[in-house]
Design a protein around this motif. Structure first.
Motif, short mmCIF file in Angstrom:
data_model
loop_
_atom_site.label_atom_id
_atom_site.label_comp_id
_atom_site.label_asym_id
_atom_site.label_seq_id
_atom_site.Cartn_x
_atom_site.Cartn_y
_atom_site.Cartn_z
N PRO A 173 4.94 -41.56 86.16
CA PRO A 173 6.05 -41.32 85.05
C PRO A 173 5.43 -40.96 83.98
N ILE A 174 6.45 -40.26 83.30
CA ILE A 174 6.27 -39.69 81.72
C ILE A 174 6.56 -40.97 80.94
N GLU A 175 5.65 -41.26 80.14
CA GLU A 175 5.63 -42.37 79.47
C GLU A 175 5.74 -41.99 77.80
N SER A 176 5.34 -41.12 77.32
CA SER A 176 5.24 -40.80 75.84
C SER A 176 5.93 -39.44 75.40
N ALA A 177 6.53 -39.26 74.22
CA ALA A 177 6.60 -37.97 73.79
C ALA A 177 5.82 -36.99 73.94
N LYS A 178 4.57 -37.41 73.52
CA LYS A 178 3.27 -36.24 73.49
C LYS A 178 3.10 -35.84 74.75
N GLU A 179 3.33 -36.76 75.84
CA GLU A 179 2.79 -36.40 77.38
C GLU A 179 4.13 -35.43 77.63
N LEU A 180 5.26 -35.53 77.32
CA LEU A 180 6.54 -34.68 77.81
C LEU A 180 6.19 -33.29 76.87
N ALA A 181 5.94 -33.44 75.73
CA ALA A 181 5.67 -32.22 74.92
C ALA A 181 4.29 -31.39 75.49
N ASP A 182 3.58 -31.97 75.85
CA ASP A 182 2.35 -31.33 76.40
C ASP A 182 2.62 -30.81 77.95
N ILE A 183 3.50 -31.35 78.57
CA ILE A 183 3.93 -30.70 80.05
C ILE A 183 4.83 -29.33 79.83
N ILE A 184 5.61 -29.53 78.86
CA ILE A 184 6.35 -28.19 78.38
C ILE A 184 5.66 -27.23 77.88
N SER A 185 4.52 -27.67 76.90
CA SER A 185 3.72 -26.67 76.40
C SER A 185 2.70 -25.76 77.43
N ARG A 186 2.55 -26.48 78.35
CA ARG A 186 1.77 -25.80 79.53
C ARG A 186 2.32 -24.89 80.04
N VAL A 187 3.74 -24.79 80.21
CA VAL A 187 4.47 -23.76 81.12
C VAL A 187 5.36 -22.74 80.16
N ILE A 188 5.52 -23.44 78.78
CA ILE A 188 6.48 -22.35 77.94
C ILE A 188 5.26 -21.85 76.83
N PRO A 189 5.33 -20.52 76.87
CA PRO A 189 4.48 -20.13 75.55
C PRO A 189 4.59 -20.56 74.31
N GLY A 190 3.82 -20.57 73.55
CA GLY A 190 4.17 -21.19 71.92
C GLY A 190 4.80 -19.97 71.08
N THR A 191 5.48 -20.28 70.27
CA THR A 191 5.97 -19.51 69.30
C THR A 191 5.81 -20.18 67.84
N LYS A 192 6.43 -19.70 66.96
CA LYS A 192 6.63 -20.35 65.72
C LYS A 192 7.25 -21.83 65.71
N ARG A 193 8.09 -21.91 66.87
CA ARG A 193 8.77 -23.18 67.07
C ARG A 193 8.21 -23.78 68.07
N HIS A 194 7.92 -25.18 68.20
CA HIS A 194 7.24 -25.85 69.24
C HIS A 194 8.02 -25.41 70.56
N PRO A 195 7.47 -25.31 71.70
CA PRO A 195 8.14 -25.05 72.89
C PRO A 195 9.04 -26.23 73.38
N ALA A 196 8.90 -27.34 72.95
CA ALA A 196 9.56 -28.40 73.24
C ALA A 196 10.83 -28.80 72.66
N THR A 197 11.16 -28.16 71.48
CA THR A 197 11.91 -28.32 70.34
C THR A 197 13.46 -28.55 71.14
N LYS A 198 13.84 -27.55 71.95
CA LYS A 198 15.13 -27.60 72.38
C LYS A 198 15.17 -28.51 73.53
N THR A 199 14.03 -29.03 74.19
CA THR A 199 14.25 -30.10 75.22
C THR A 199 14.57 -31.29 74.51
N PHE A 200 13.81 -31.58 73.51
CA PHE A 200 13.66 -32.97 72.72
C PHE A 200 15.03 -32.98 72.02
N GLN A 201 15.57 -32.05 71.59
CA GLN A 201 17.08 -31.80 70.98
C GLN A 201 18.05 -32.34 72.22
#
Length: 289
Positions: A173-201
């Protein structure tokens, strides 16, 4: 999204505060705007602070400035404002402020709103809300997750992100926000905005039913506002602003209100540089006639 009283002068000007008037901060947060409003009131003026976040309200009551007899702090949804005004015998108010979206208090709360939070993936503003972001990412179907990310985050890479989430949760299971953000960061290239921004929103909006709540605000404005009373709305992304724009357009057609902002007020380049969160702000306002 509060970080200090963003565009304070513009908001206060639109509220056109009467010293002995009744005012409502419908999304009080840390009380930045409420403080500014209170400084413009005399002892006969009243200020009602409302916030759905229980902990935020506890912090507000600890602030000396909000311990005055003409200040009232209530832990409730802004949709409950009509009944609060009635219960407290306030009558109609001269102005109400809605500062939509997430506030700095939530970002600091360790409830999973921040990408770096290693605690639980919660994202609820209020503990009265049953569904958490953890429930959503670990239990919802692939199709529903994609729909949530597209509809509430306008995330065009939703399928790729959701596939990564599904793959990960098959293992654990995905337990923390950091864990979720890291999962997204591994598959979406980084830009000026964190790649997990829209998912978190998207998750935050879905869990707290934010857009639905914003839509429902406009059903009671006429009921709670005094003649010449004003309502001011601060939006921080296109989904919020689109609702406010369309709802105000419908409200103006009733003939009960006049528009105070033909075009939304935006931050100047200098204001945006001083406070990056002000970049996306859109302010709209109406007056009851």
């Amino acid at each position: 999204m509060q970080d200090g009283a963003v565009l304070k002068d513009e908001v206060l000007s639109l509220l056109n505060i009467k010293k002995d008037g009744i005012y409502v901060d419908a999304t009080a947060g840390e009380g930045f705007f409420a403080e500014e409003i209170l400084l413009n009131l005399n002892e006969r003026g009243k200020l009602l602070l409302v916030d759905v976040d229980e902990m935020a309200c506890m912090e507000l009551t600890k602030k000396k400035i909000f311990q005055k007899p003409n200040v009232f702090v209530r832990n409730a949804s802004y949709l409950q404002i009509p009944e609060i005004l009635k219960k407290e015998n306030f009558g109609k108010c001269n102005g109400i402020l809605f500062d939509f979206g997430i506030g700095t208090y939530q970002l600091k709360s360790k409830r999973g709103f921040s990408f770096s939070d290693e605690t639980c993936l919660d994202m609820r503003y209020s503990t009265k809300t049953k569904l958490t972001a953890r429930d959503v990412v670990n239990n919802f179907s692939q199709d529903l997750l994609i729909k949530i990310l597209k509809e509430f985050g306008e995330e065009f890479k939703a399928k790729k992100i959701v596939r990564a989430i599904i793959s990960h949760r098959h293992k654990k299971p995905i337990e923390s926000a950091k864990e979720l953000a890291d999962i997204i960061s591994r598959v979406i290239p980084g830009t000026k905005r964190h790649p997990a921004t829209k998912t978190f929103q998207a998750l935050r909006i879905f869990v707290n039913r934010e857009l639905e709540n914003i839509e429902n605000v406009f059903s009671f404005l006429s009921e709670i506002l005094e003649h010449c009373g004003r309502a001011v709305f601060l939006s921080y992304h296109s989904l919020e602003d689109r609702i406010v724009k369309n709802k105000l357009k419908a409200l103006l057609k009733t003939g009960e209100f006049k528009n105070l902002t033909k075009k939304p007020i935006k931050a100047t380049r200098t204001q945006a540089l001083l406070n990056p969160r002000a970049r996306s702000i859109r302010i709209r306002a109406v007056e009851k006639i």
